[in-house]
Design an enzyme around this catalytic site. Structure first.
Site, PDB file in Angstrom:
ATOM      1  N   LYS A 267      46.708  50.312  34.437  1.00 46.43           N
ATOM      2  CA  LYS A 267      46.878  48.874  34.256  1.00 46.43           C
ATOM      3  C   LYS A 267      48.256  48.346  34.617  1.00 46.43           C
ATOM      4  CE  LYS A 267      43.868  46.398  32.017  1.00 46.43           C
ATOM      5  NZ  LYS A 267      43.294  45.201  32.613  1.00 46.43           N
ATOM      6  N   GLU A 274      50.884  35.225  31.691  1.00 46.21           N
ATOM      7  CA  GLU A 274      49.949  34.786  30.647  1.00 46.21           C
ATOM      8  C   GLU A 274      50.678  34.069  29.520  1.00 46.21           C
ATOM      9  OE1 GLU A 274      48.444  39.008  30.748  1.00 46.21           O
ATOM     10  OE2 GLU A 274      46.668  38.003  29.978  1.00 46.21           O
TER      11      GLU A 274
END
Ligand code: ARG
Length: 442
Positions: A267, A274
């Site tokens: 990841k 965000e």
């Protein structure tokens, strides 16, 4: 009572503004003959010492003393005695807090202005670098026409430029001093409000004492400018999230602005983007919060207004963080130029160029050209190819006047290069616009 009433837990953030205001007030009280020179000097030294105490963390903040104003004043009297008790002549905490918040917002505007300019400079640098990097332009998040990465980034520069001017408008409108309005009706002491206004960098004293202690519209205006700016940042942040998704693969962020997962080793999450997107929520919350606190408040000061501060502080800090993170991500991001170009060809993105060619070269009315191009797009879709891969015969079946020349406008490079109308996407425009902004930001 203390738990609900005390604000020192958060309004201590305004200590610099409180001391600045008291220094100006004391100098004025001396000027008009209310304080002696010795009293004013003692107050000045005492406030300077208190400033040092707060800076080095030794100041004895007390919740029992409610707020920053009482904390500073009580400590001043502790240190210098009698003159400390004279400082509050012709002043109330109502005009004092109105002053401190105004000074705080003004300082926040100045800080944010520099940060927005820095973020714009980062965008301008990358825009110049990618003035000719073709990428898909979207409407409805569907492929529309090819644009360039540079043109796309400069769109945000325009938005941020307006955010700066909104903050500048807010600053110009709010730059009047409430000090000397006292509790609400002014005072019988011969104070000089023009003198304190000038000393504190205001254009003038506020004309109405009731308005001076009762109004927070400048704070609402500031929050609204912050919310609009945060909205712009959140749109770019959302694009970063999309662009870094491997299905898009437009942009890579380094480890500096991404995080890994505690379970999934592959990841690379765009957490900073965000969070920039999410900060908008709390800034909007602060705006709606203060609007709601102020609605229906009868003249003049009400303790309700103490609730202005936490939202203000939080919004300014959240926006500052969002701007810093955005500037960092913009400087850090690596656009995948080949991938952007490839994506820009998808979805028959040069269909408009084909229709424009029919209008220009065959003098067809645009609506007819639109219709013919629609048929050719359907044909290309049927054949599973792009518009430039259709044969001349196929083209001519749609309109016999079409010649080989049509293929010269169907590449994405030709498409962006042709859009030289003012403000259009052509690389020459983008370079000019970047230079224009660079000059203004210098
Ligand atoms: N802590 C108060 C505020 O933030 C200061 C003003 C208090 N005034 C008063 N009359 N109690 O609004």
């Amino acid at each position: 009572m203390q738990a609900i009433n005390a604000s020192i837990g958060f309004d201590r953030k305004m200590w610099r503004q409180d001391i600045r205001g008291s220094l100006a007030h004391a100098a004025m009280l001396h000027h008009v003959g209310i304080l002696t020179a010795a009293e004013e000097a003692a107050i000045r030294d005492g406030l300077a010492a208190i400033g040092h105490e707060i800076e080095e963390g030794s100041f004895p903040f007390s919740e029992a003393l409610e707020d920053i104003h009482m904390n500073v004043e009580a400590r001043l009297t502790e240190r210098i005695g009698e003159p400390g008790k004279r400082l509050h002549t012709g002043r109330s905490r109502n005009d004092q807090v109105a002053l401190d918040v105004r000074l705080w917002v003004r300082d926040a505007i100045d800080g944010l202005d520099g940060q927005i300019a820095d973020c714009m400079a980062a965008l301008v640098d990358r825009a110049e670098e990618h003035a000719a990097s073709v990428m898909p332009g979207f409407t409805h998040l569907q492929p529309a026409q090819p644009t360039t990465f540079g043109h796309h980034l400069l769109a945000y520069v325009e938005m941020l430029g307006r955010d700066r001017s909104r903050l500048a408008d807010c600053r110009a409108r709010m730059n009047e001093s409430p000090l000397g309005a006292a509790a609400l009706c002014g005072t019988g002491f011969p104070i000089d409000r023009h003198m304190t206004a000038t000393a504190l960098g205001f254009d003038a004293p506020m004309r109405n004492s009731l308005d001076a202690v009762a109004s927070r519209d400048y704070a609402i205006e500031f929050l609204s400018a912050c919310a609009i700016c945060a909205t712009h940042l959140s749109r770019l942040a959302e694009e970063m999230v999309l662009w870094t998704n491997p299905y898009f693969g437009f942009v890579k962020l380094s480890d500096a602005f991404t995080t890994g997962s505690s379970i999934m080793p592959q990841k690379r999450n765009p957490d900073a983007a965000e969070l920039v997107r999410a900060k908008t929520g709390r800034i909007n919350g602060s705006l709606v919060g203060l609007l709601t606190v102020m609605k229906g408040l009868p003249m003049t000061y009400g303790k309700d207004m103490q609730e202005d501060k936490e939202g203000l502080f939080d919004a300014a800090e959240s926006l500052a963080l969002g701007l810093a993170a955005t500037a960092g991500m913009v400087r850090d991001m690596k656009p995948d130029v080949a991938r952007l170009r490839e994506a820009s060809r998808a979805g028959f993105s040069t269909a408009t160029d084909l229709a424009d060619w029919l209008v220009r070269e065959l003098r067809l009315p645009f609506r007819d050209a639109h219709h013919i191009t629609g048929r050719l797009v359907a044909e290309a879709e049927r054949q599973g190819c792009d518009l430039p891969e259709l044969s001349l015969a196929t083209m001519q079946a749609a309109h016999p006047g079409i010649t080989m020349d049509v293929f010269s406008v169907l590449s994405v490079e030709a498409s962006v290069a042709s859009r030289t109308s003012f403000g259009g996407t052509a690389p020459v425009n983008v370079r000019r616009a970047a230079a224009w902004w660079r000059e203004r930001l210098a």
